[in-house]
Design a protein around this motif. Structure first.
Motif, mmCIF file in Angstrom:
data_model
loop_
_atom_site.group_PDB
_atom_site.id
_atom_site.type_symbol
_atom_site.label_atom_id
_atom_site.label_comp_id
_atom_site.label_asym_id
_atom_site.label_seq_id
_atom_site.Cartn_x
_atom_site.Cartn_y
_atom_site.Cartn_z
ATOM 1 N N ILE A 65 0.828 -1.209 0.000
ATOM 2 C CA ILE A 65 0.000 0.000 0.000
ATOM 3 C C ILE A 65 0.862 1.258 0.000
ATOM 4 O O ILE A 65 0.547 2.244 -0.684
ATOM 5 C CB ILE A 65 -0.960 -0.008 1.213
ATOM 6 C CG1 ILE A 65 -1.937 -1.183 1.096
ATOM 7 C CG2 ILE A 65 -1.726 1.304 1.311
ATOM 8 C CD1 ILE A 65 -2.855 -1.347 2.282
ATOM 9 N N VAL A 66 1.963 1.229 0.734
ATOM 10 C CA VAL A 66 2.879 2.377 0.745
ATOM 11 C C VAL A 66 3.424 2.623 -0.655
ATOM 12 O O VAL A 66 3.479 3.763 -1.126
ATOM 13 C CB VAL A 66 4.028 2.147 1.754
ATOM 14 C CG1 VAL A 66 5.096 3.235 1.604
ATOM 15 C CG2 VAL A 66 3.500 2.140 3.190
ATOM 16 N N ASN A 67 3.813 1.558 -1.344
ATOM 17 C CA ASN A 67 4.301 1.701 -2.722
ATOM 18 C C ASN A 67 3.223 2.252 -3.644
ATOM 19 O O ASN A 67 3.497 3.080 -4.524
ATOM 20 C CB ASN A 67 4.782 0.350 -3.253
ATOM 21 C CG ASN A 67 6.132 -0.043 -2.686
ATOM 22 O OD1 ASN A 67 6.886 0.803 -2.218
ATOM 23 N ND2 ASN A 67 6.440 -1.329 -2.719
ATOM 24 N N ALA A 68 1.980 1.796 -3.445
ATOM 25 C CA ALA A 68 0.877 2.273 -4.290
ATOM 26 C C ALA A 68 0.623 3.765 -4.061
ATOM 27 O O ALA A 68 0.413 4.521 -5.021
ATOM 28 C CB ALA A 68 -0.380 1.464 -3.990
ATOM 29 N N LEU A 69 0.646 4.201 -2.817
ATOM 30 C CA LEU A 69 0.461 5.627 -2.510
ATOM 31 C C LEU A 69 1.599 6.457 -3.096
ATOM 32 O O LEU A 69 1.381 7.522 -3.690
ATOM 33 C CB LEU A 69 0.384 5.838 -0.998
ATOM 34 C CG LEU A 69 -0.920 5.460 -0.302
ATOM 35 C CD1 LEU A 69 -0.759 5.587 1.218
ATOM 36 C CD2 LEU A 69 -2.069 6.345 -0.773
ATOM 37 N N TYR A 70 2.810 5.962 -2.911
ATOM 38 C CA TYR A 70 3.988 6.698 -3.378
ATOM 39 C C TYR A 70 3.961 6.866 -4.891
ATOM 40 O O TYR A 70 4.159 7.967 -5.417
ATOM 41 C CB TYR A 70 5.237 5.944 -2.932
ATOM 42 C CG TYR A 70 6.541 6.634 -3.250
ATOM 43 C CD1 TYR A 70 7.069 7.593 -2.399
ATOM 44 C CD2 TYR A 70 7.256 6.306 -4.408
ATOM 45 C CE1 TYR A 70 8.272 8.220 -2.681
ATOM 46 C CE2 TYR A 70 8.458 6.923 -4.703
ATOM 47 C CZ TYR A 70 8.966 7.880 -3.832
ATOM 48 O OH TYR A 70 10.155 8.500 -4.128
ATOM 49 N N PHE A 122 4.444 9.133 4.319
ATOM 50 C CA PHE A 122 4.891 10.476 4.682
ATOM 51 C C PHE A 122 6.391 10.477 5.000
ATOM 52 O O PHE A 122 7.144 11.335 4.524
ATOM 53 C CB PHE A 122 4.085 10.958 5.884
ATOM 54 C CG PHE A 122 4.368 12.380 6.299
ATOM 55 C CD1 PHE A 122 3.951 13.448 5.519
ATOM 56 C CD2 PHE A 122 5.044 12.656 7.486
ATOM 57 C CE1 PHE A 122 4.201 14.764 5.901
ATOM 58 C CE2 PHE A 122 5.295 13.949 7.881
ATOM 59 C CZ PHE A 122 4.872 15.012 7.087
ATOM 60 N N LYS A 123 6.832 9.507 5.787
ATOM 61 C CA LYS A 123 8.261 9.415 6.117
ATOM 62 C C LYS A 123 9.094 9.120 4.868
ATOM 63 O O LYS A 123 10.192 9.659 4.713
ATOM 64 C CB LYS A 123 8.491 8.319 7.158
ATOM 65 C CG LYS A 123 8.040 8.668 8.560
ATOM 66 C CD LYS A 123 8.590 7.694 9.595
ATOM 67 C CE LYS A 123 8.107 6.283 9.347
ATOM 68 N NZ LYS A 123 8.621 5.333 10.378
ATOM 69 N N ARG A 124 8.572 8.280 4.000
ATOM 70 C CA ARG A 124 9.316 7.941 2.775
ATOM 71 C C ARG A 124 9.485 9.169 1.885
ATOM 72 O O ARG A 124 10.555 9.388 1.304
ATOM 73 C CB ARG A 124 8.592 6.830 2.024
ATOM 74 C CG ARG A 124 9.304 6.396 0.747
ATOM 75 C CD ARG A 124 8.623 5.208 0.114
ATOM 76 N NE ARG A 124 9.212 4.881 -1.169
ATOM 77 C CZ ARG A 124 8.787 3.911 -1.963
ATOM 78 N NH1 ARG A 124 7.767 3.163 -1.589
ATOM 79 N NH2 ARG A 124 9.375 3.683 -3.128
ATOM 80 N N LEU A 133 13.815 13.805 0.233
ATOM 81 C CA LEU A 133 14.090 15.224 -0.002
ATOM 82 C C LEU A 133 15.579 15.524 0.155
ATOM 83 O O LEU A 133 16.167 15.204 1.191
ATOM 84 C CB LEU A 133 13.314 16.093 0.995
ATOM 85 C CG LEU A 133 11.873 16.450 0.683
ATOM 86 C CD1 LEU A 133 11.307 17.299 1.814
ATOM 87 C CD2 LEU A 133 11.750 17.183 -0.648
ATOM 88 N N PRO A 134 16.205 16.162 -0.814
ATOM 89 C CA PRO A 134 17.595 16.601 -0.621
ATOM 90 C C PRO A 134 17.662 17.607 0.531
ATOM 91 O O PRO A 134 16.908 18.576 0.565
ATOM 92 C CB PRO A 134 17.937 17.283 -1.952
ATOM 93 C CG PRO A 134 16.935 16.764 -2.929
ATOM 94 C CD PRO A 134 15.689 16.493 -2.144
#
Length: 343
Positions: A88-93, A129-131, A136-137
């Motif tokens: 699910i995290v991959n799908a959101l991302y 959110f953490k991912r 972010l640079p």
């Protein structure tokens, strides 16, 4: 011919798997905030008034996940500690990896909330959110100079237990607000405010959570995300890939203040003792940098509500000053202008 037929017969799950594991899997990594706006649009985040100086403009990927966590994060135990479903995290991302497609960017901008077709829970959204932050640079702050200022604030005002403790806390909050206001990029300032406003909201709820039930029996507190727990989780994301650079930068710091020092003078003397093994000091510096980042993150979360008060004051003062200058310019005559220049 058979190859074409096979492609058309692929199941939805096969296509989804390919989508999740394809080239877009990490396409948001190392993209700056401006690039994220181009990729997935931008939207306004609304935090409760005590946690934000006003509406915050963010890349939609950050806005959607943060707004969901504003509603559901405080009531979820272990919200940033318990990992979400990888699928699910991959799908959101990947949903926000628009790759510059105008139609996809339009969809994310017009719908600033999470996509309804992806059934995500709070831990899934928190992990996403953490991912996003981890890619972010420069992490959340984006610069070593801002970190330097925050480290100095943290190191110079450590004792808040005496009679003047509340005054020191207010001074610390004021200095933090001034430091953040020096950030030139509005997008970066809004991101900083969004992250620490959200974390303060969640941390406050955990700090106020009862530690005992009605019968006086201790409740499990290991999954409460208070200020310290959030500092440990988000400390590594504070300046992201700049943390190693900061370790080297700290060893040659020339301002007279040791940016890695958040401990006593005795500990600093101990660090200056010769090392028995060659190169043994480097791991120590790396560990110090991690502890420093965690401490600064906790400080920001703990003082954030007071910081917001000063930010609002600065904003009100700036608006008032702008109006005064505009009014003066409109009513000034050339003579008064010459008089103002002379005086």
């Amino acid at each position: 011919m058979s190859e074409k037929k096979t492609k058309h017969r692929r199941s939805v799950s096969d296509l989804a798997l390919q989508f999740v594991s394809g080239g877009k899997r990490n396409s948001l990594k190392d993209e700056d905030l401006q690039s994220l706006v181009r990729l997935c649009g931008r939207s306004k985040l609304y935090l409760p008034v005590e946690y934000s100086p006003g509406p915050l403009v963010l890349p939609t990927c950050f806005r959607a996940t943060a707004q969901y966590l504003v509603v559901h994060g405080a009531e979820t135990r272990g919200v940033f500690r318990v990992p979400g479903s990888t699928r699910i995290v991959n799908a959101l991302y990947t949903y926000y990896c628009a790759d510059g497609d105008a139609d996809e960017i339009s969809n994310t901008t017009c719908c600033p909330n999470l996509p309804p077709h992806i059934k995500a829970g709070t831990h899934d959204v928190a992990s996403t959110f953490k991912r996003l932050l981890s890619g972010l640079p420069g992490g959340i702050l984006g610069s070593l100079s801002l970190l330097d200022a925050l480290v100095a604030i943290h190191g110079q005002h450590k004792d808040e237990s005496d009679i003047l403790g509340s005054r020191q806390m207010r001074l610390k909050a004021k200095l933090i607000a001034l430091a953040i206001e020096t950030v030139e990029s509005q997008l970066r300032r809004d991101l900083i405010c969004a992250v620490f406003g959200l974390l303060c909201l969640i941390g406050c709820a955990a700090e106020k959570s009862p530690r005992e039930d009605e019968n006086g029996i201790p409740l499990p507190a290991s999954d409460l995300m208070g200020y310290n727990a959030l500092g440990i989780v988000f400390g590594p994301l504070l300046i992201g890939n700049l943390l190693n650079s900061y370790t080297k930068h700290a060893t040659t710091h020339t301002s007279g203040f040791n940016p890695l020092s958040s401990t006593s003078r005795e500990a600093n003397k101990e660090r200056r003792k010769p090392k028995v093994f060659e190169g043994a000091g480097q791991p120590s510096l790396a560990v110090d940098s991690i502890h420093m980042a965690n401490s600064i993150t906790e400080m920001l979360i703990r003082h954030w509500q007071e910081v917001v008060k000063y930010m609002k004051g600065l904003k009100a003062f700036s608006q008032k000053r702008t109006k005064e200058l505009t009014a003066t310019t409109r009513t000034s005559t050339p003579a008064t202008e010459r008089h103002r220049i002379i005086t």
